[in-house]
Design a protein around this motif. Structure first.
Motif, PDB file in Angstrom:
ATOM      1  N   SER C 115       0.788  -1.104  -0.049  1.00  0.00           N
ATOM      2  CA  SER C 115      -0.197   0.041   0.180  1.00  0.00           C
ATOM      3  C   SER C 115       0.932   1.246  -0.078  1.00  0.00           C
ATOM      4  CB  SER C 115      -0.856   0.038   1.116  1.00  0.00           C
ATOM      5  OG  SER C 115      -0.039   0.129   2.321  1.00  0.00           O
ATOM      6  N   ALA C 116       2.169   0.909   0.110  1.00  0.00           N
ATOM      7  CA  ALA C 116       2.940   2.303   0.318  1.00  0.00           C
ATOM      8  C   ALA C 116       3.655   2.845  -1.038  1.00  0.00           C
ATOM      9  CB  ALA C 116       4.218   1.906   1.132  1.00  0.00           C
ATOM     10  N   LEU C 117       3.207   1.947  -1.999  1.00  0.00           N
ATOM     11  CA  LEU C 117       3.655   2.159  -3.476  1.00  0.00           C
ATOM     12  C   LEU C 117       2.381   2.744  -4.367  1.00  0.00           C
ATOM     13  CD1 LEU C 117       6.337  -0.340  -4.232  1.00  0.00           C
ATOM     14  CD2 LEU C 117       6.492   2.064  -4.065  1.00  0.00           C
ATOM     15  N   ASN C 118       2.434   3.538  -5.133  1.00  0.00           N
ATOM     16  CA  ASN C 118       1.204   4.123  -5.801  1.00  0.00           C
ATOM     17  C   ASN C 118       0.907   2.968  -6.927  1.00  0.00           C
ATOM     18  OD1 ASN C 118      -0.393   5.386  -7.636  1.00  0.00           O
ATOM     19  ND2 ASN C 118       0.431   7.401  -7.518  1.00  0.00           N
ATOM     20  N   PRO C 119      -0.289   2.260  -6.979  1.00  0.00           N
ATOM     21  CA  PRO C 119      -0.460   1.258  -7.631  1.00  0.00           C
ATOM     22  C   PRO C 119      -0.578   1.713  -9.161  1.00  0.00           C
ATOM     23  CG  PRO C 119      -2.482   1.901  -6.502  1.00  0.00           C
ATOM     24  CD  PRO C 119      -1.346   2.999  -5.825  1.00  0.00           C
ATOM     25  N   VAL C 120      -0.932   2.931  -9.621  1.00  0.00           N
ATOM     26  CA  VAL C 120      -1.031   3.282 -11.157  1.00  0.00           C
ATOM     27  C   VAL C 120       0.311   3.733 -11.514  1.00  0.00           C
ATOM     28  CG1 VAL C 120      -3.319   3.517 -11.003  1.00  0.00           C
ATOM     29  CG2 VAL C 120      -2.041   5.594 -10.716  1.00  0.00           C
ATOM     30  N   LEU C 121       1.388   3.720 -10.739  1.00  0.00           N
ATOM     31  CA  LEU C 121       2.702   4.347 -11.443  1.00  0.00           C
ATOM     32  C   LEU C 121       3.734   3.337 -11.643  1.00  0.00           C
ATOM     33  CD1 LEU C 121       3.154   7.767  -9.422  1.00  0.00           C
ATOM     34  CD2 LEU C 121       2.413   7.439 -12.019  1.00  0.00           C
ATOM     35  N   GLN C 126       8.102   5.855 -10.025  1.00  0.00           N
ATOM     36  CA  GLN C 126       8.158   6.106  -8.696  1.00  0.00           C
ATOM     37  C   GLN C 126       9.688   6.604  -8.341  1.00  0.00           C
ATOM     38  OE1 GLN C 126       5.217   4.368  -5.996  1.00  0.00           O
ATOM     39  NE2 GLN C 126       4.567   3.399  -7.817  1.00  0.00           N
ATOM     40  N   MET C 178      11.093   0.297  -2.239  1.00  0.00           N
ATOM     41  CA  MET C 178      10.795   1.381  -1.239  1.00  0.00           C
ATOM     42  C   MET C 178      12.367   1.891  -0.625  1.00  0.00           C
ATOM     43  SD  MET C 178       7.902   2.229  -0.484  1.00  0.00           S
ATOM     44  CE  MET C 178       8.136   3.077   0.884  1.00  0.00           C
TER      45      MET C 178
END
Lengths: 337, 310, 347
Positions: C115-121, C126, C178
């Motif tokens: 959940s810490a990474l943007n799912p659409v990029l 990132q 991350m």
């Protein structure tokens, strides 16, 4: 992405087939049949039989279906008993009006709804937020045929700012040329700016009436989506990365918040077809909607059959486009069937 | 235009998410939800609106001051109808009938049409969904393809089609609206059953050899109650609007005496400039009743949403 | 990882890298009383050090770091005290300046990498967005650098991964990403908030090992926030134990495990089952629960659960006192380590 699109397209085929069967059976189920429409009360059994034979109703069902399908694919949807013209011609003539109306309505809903929903989320709990919540609840509950007359009364009759019906001022209609039947576009391409502006004026009230319900939904969903996304972990990561507020909002919050909003926009666009039928009735616009509601009373079955087939196909295509655009926005969707 | 249709093809977004795992009883869920509803001001307001609507509809003969059908043409002048007065609180309509009484009786028709069509649509739809979910395989595919085809025709268009086949009457409106609801409930129940089918309780029951019918009737159905109730409430709101819309287009009863709200609206279109209020009252009535069911339906949905609980 | 020290205000400053004084964070909700999540935290970090902050959920460990970096903006949140990074006060810094510092001088990684990474990029995006923002690289250079970063954190076929999306990677890989993002601009301080809690054991070990080597190679100071003593044991030179919003014990790693002073710490250590105990030995949880507490200003917050508790503990807040060289504990009845007895003389 391409495989996703192709897969979606293939899924359409059985549905289109099923649709054609349904419409075919529907027409066969209509009371009276073509002889009632053409002959009315003067029908004698012999003449009725003649008409039925002419329309091919005396042949076995499967043969009829085959012919019907063949004709439909060649865009031959029969002849209107009322207008004495090809159904496909009537549709081509009138559909632009419905498109103009629908397009204006959804554009109105998006252009006002998304910013409003976003602001409501940003200023959660303030008067703006509460106002937009109440407003959207009302917007959803007020049907088009209630809002339409209300708008007509206030802005056209009482205040006289806008015209109350039709697509164009009658005199202008006869003077101007209509190459595409999209009146606003026609005015622009023929250089007749007053005609274009007049067409726009005629569009304002109907588009507002038709677009209010989509506007209400879009506002609500945008607000909810923005709120939900703003609290998400990846937004916190974006902040921790030191990205500027504008970038965080645009690339992280909005891009994700738009996913459910796109879904809603898609759903609403499909439903505009339904709403347009009513809106055209309220504002006396000669579009597909009027054609359909009139066809029932006239027992113009060719128009009904062709119209339903046409509109349902358009509806299916719109849903397909929405599905595809969703795949464009959300990479996770492309993986699934 | 349909409130349900816009909320999502599966019934509404998150319809599947709302289906409960076997461990929670539907009864407990509903009790929990009602407790939460009582604190929600919008839900309370909506319930009040519903109550008013139902009371007016049920007790119409007692509440209406005049006979809705009795005309009094003596008071009508061309282009001028008497507005609100002490005797006729909402004035007279174009045939000299008391507007208030017509409005009150109109509630009866709206409630009747709404309830009957939703009930019909829901039961037929759920039967389809049950078949599809319980038997799976080709039955499932066939039924769901049929539902997809039905969903591929926009709601009002489908209703118009049905009304065209059945002729112009109140019953045909009811059936038309019911037909529009069928695929929605079918999908809802089927997806609920699919989710339940994966739950531990059901798997355990099946491994113990419990008959499929018992599992379905005794467990899966009761646990699917929650989303169905929400959907039914929202469907009722939509049904009222759709029925009024169909009546507005002239697809309702041909009898000019029937005080149906949609039809009343259609009739007043021509006197919009001379008697605007006449066009307003039925509209307000429709909005009030729809708003009530919609508020309660939405509040119920939020109350039953597993994500928002705990 | 090759060092590209990015331009940072290198005014000669000799003081601790991070200095936190009396940090207090209060949450006020509508109609509910205020909650003091962080109730006066003091600590200092030297450049290049590794520090662990240990505590249960609700101890305030995560909130402290979020508050220090200004990530706790919102209604009902009040942050007071002082947090100085290289001598500059963060809590009063304007937002724009704070954003310049975050990601560049201080970086943070969080618990749940999915959940810490943007799912659409894409992964590449990132990574590059930090590089273009802080390191002044253009898109092409940033992409090249992003590939190098992925390699440095042990991700194979980085070219491929750069074009993928978060949902296509496993949990361990996402956490590596991350880390790569965090260390992209060579920050001086890396805060890792429960980095391995959401990962399974073998992956956790790899991630911790990765952190250890990277941090040692680059000389980045590390703050590791966790509830797991085992994580701290392998990685951190200094350890602070937090309870109910305050630090209750601070010392170096060896002393903490060999001779803990605060009853809470001893309780934590005793509750971990050990392999060398005979079978059937009952587990020793700390009695009560975190909600059995009292405000620090009225007395010791751990009192209600403490076996060494007496009336003196309820008299007033205990201070953080130095009970042994370099070993602080907030207790008036600290645990005294057993002194090894002199062996018995010949009878």
């Amino acid at each position: 992405m391409v495989t996703f699109a192709v897969r979606r397209l293939l899924l359409l085929i059985p549905i289109l087939f099923g649709l054609s069967i349904l419409v075919f059976l529907f027409v066969r189920a209509l009371p009276g049949g073509p002889e009632a429409a053409l002959l009315g009360e003067r029908a004698t059994p012999e003449r009725a039989a003649q008409v039925r034979a002419a329309y091919g109703f005396d042949q076995p069902l499967l043969v009829q279906y085959g012919k019907y399908l063949n004709q439909a694919v060649h865009l031959n949807l029969g002849v209107s008993t009322r207008y004495r013209t090809d159904v496909i011609d009537e549709i081509t003539r009138r559909f632009p009006a419905t498109i103009e109306l629908g397009l204006s309505a959804i554009v109105f809903a998006i252009v006002v709804g998304i910013p409003l929903g976003y602001l409501a989320a940003q200023r959660r709990g303030t008067w703006l937020d509460n106002l937009s919540t109440v407003g959207s609840l009302l917007g959803i509950a007020i049907p088009v045929f209630v809002l339409g007359p209300l708008l007509k009364y206030v802005f056209a009759i009482k205040l006289g700012w806008l015209p109350s019906s039709g697509r164009q001022d009658t005199r202008m209609f006869f003077d101007a040329e209509h190459p595409t039947n999209f009146f606003v576009l026609d005015g622009l391409i023929t250089g007749n700016l007053p005609a274009a502006w007049d067409a726009v004026k005629h569009l304002i009230l109907p588009a507002a009436a038709l677009g209010t319900i989509p506007l209400a939904f879009i506002t609500r969903i945008t607000r909810a989506a923005v709120l939900e996304v703003t609290g998400a972990d990846f937004v916190r990561t974006a902040e921790a990365k030191g990205l500027t507020r504008a970038v965080v909002t645009r690339r992280h919050v909005l891009r994700n918040a738009m996913l459910p909003v796109v879904t809603i926009i898609g759903l609403q666009t499909g439903l505009l077809l339904s709403g347009a039928i009513l809106t055209e009735n309220v504002f006396a616009i000669q579009g597909m909607g009027q054609l359909m509601s009139g066809a029932i009373f006239d027992r113009d079955y060719a128009v009904l059959q062709g119209g339903i087939l046409f509109l349902a196909t358009v509806f299916i295509l719109i849903n397909l486009l929405v599905d595809l655009s969703y795949g464009l926005f959300d990479p996770r969707v492309r993986q699934t069937a | 235009m349909s409130i349900i249709e816009v909320a999502g093809p599966g019934g509404f977004q998150g319809g599947e998410a709302m289906v409960q795992p076997a461990e929670e009883t539907s009864a407990g869920l509903l009790r929990d939800a009602f407790r939460r509803l009582r604190r929600n001001p919008l839900a309370i307001f909506g319930s009040v609106l519903i109550a008013i609507f139902v009371v007016v509809a049920v007790f119409a003969p007692l509440l209406a001051p005049y006979d809705p059908v009795a005309t009094d043409l003596s008071q009508i002048r061309p282009g001028k109808f008497p507005g609100p007065s002490a005797e006729h609180l909402l004035g007279l309509d174009q045939l000299g009938r008391d507007e208030l009484s017509r409005l009150i009786y109109g509630a009866r028709y709206s409630l009747l049409i709404g309830v009957v069509s939703t009930a019909m649509g829901a039961s037929v739809g759920m039967s389809f969904g049950l078949l599809a979910g319980a038997f799976g395989g080709w039955v499932d595919s066939l039924v769901m393809r049929l539902m997809d085809v039905m969903l591929s025709i926009p709601g009002l268009l489908l209703a118009i089609g049905v009304a065209a086949v059945l002729g112009r009457s109140i019953v045909s409106i009811m059936i038309a609206v019911a037909v529009v609801n069928v695929p929605i409930f079918a999908r809802l129940l089927r997806s609920s059953m699919l989710v339940q089918g994966r739950s531990d309780y059901v798997l355990a029951s099946r491994s113990l050899g419990v008959k499929r019918r018992k599992i379905v009737l005794g467990h899966v159905l009761p646990n699917s109650l929650a989303p169905v109730i929400v959907q039914a409430t929202l469907a009722l709101a939509t049904a009222i609007v759709e029925a009024a819309g169909l009546a507005y287009l002239g697809l309702g009863s041909e009898d000019p005496r029937i005080p149906e709200w949609g039809r009343m609206l259609a009739e007043t279109q021509s006197f919009l400039s001379s008697a605007p209020l006449l066009a307003l009252w039925p509209g307000i009535a429709i909005v009030v009743s729809v708003l009530g069911f919609y508020l309660v339906g939405e509040a119920l949905r939020e109350a039953l949403d597993p994500k928002l609980r705990s | 990882m090759t060092e590209t020290r990015v331009s940072v205000s290198d005014r000669a400053y000799d003081g601790p890298l991070l200095s936190v004084r009396d940090l207090r964070v209060t949450f006020s909700g509508r109609g509910r009383h205020d909650v003091r999540a962080v109730d006066g935290v003091d600590l200092e970090l030297a450049a290049g050090s590794t520090t662990g902050i240990v505590g249960e959920s609700g101890s305030g460990k995560s909130v402290s770091s979020l508050a220090a970096l200004g990530l706790l903006k919102g209604r009902g949140v009040t942050v007071e005290g002082s947090v100085r990074l290289n001598g500059r006060e963060l809590l009063t810094m304007p937002d724009a300046q704070l954003r310049d510092i975050r990601g560049r001088e201080v970086a943070m990684i969080f618990q749940d990498p999915m959940s810490a990474l943007n799912p659409v990029l894409t992964i590449g995006r990132q990574l590059t967005e930090v590089l273009t923002r802080h390191a002044g690289l253009d898109k092409r250079e940033a992409m090249v650098r992003a590939g190098e970063l992925l390699e440095a954190v042990g991700i194979s076929a980085p070219g491929q991964r750069l074009k993928q999306w978060p949902h296509q990677l496993s949990g361990g890989m996402r956490q590596r990403v991350m880390i790569a993002i965090a260390l992209a601009c060579s920050p001086r301080l890396l805060i890792a908030d429960e980095p391995t809690t959401a990962l399974d054991v073998t992956i956790s070990a790899q991630i911790l090992e990765l952190l250890r080597t990277l941090v040692a190679d680059t000389g980045t100071a590390l703050v590791l926030i966790t509830h797991d003593l085992g994580v701290v044991a392998g990685l951190c030179d200094t350890v602070h134990v937090m309870y109910s919003g305050r630090i209750v014990e601070s010392t170096d790693r060896r002393q903490l495990f060999a001779a803990p002073r605060h009853p809470y710490t001893t309780g934590l250590l005793a509750s971990v089952p050990r392999l060398d105990q005979p079978r059937g030995t009952p587990l020793l949880p700390i009695p009560g629960s975190p909600s059995d507490t009292r405000p620090w200003r009225t007395g010791c917050a751990f009192g209600p659960r403490c076996s060494r508790h007496d009336e003196a503990c309820d008299g007033g807040p205990p201070t953080l006192a130095e009970h042994a060289p370099g070993h602080l504990a907030r207790c008036i009845h600290p645990v005294v380590p057993a002194v090894p007895k002199a062996p018995a003389g010949p009878s």
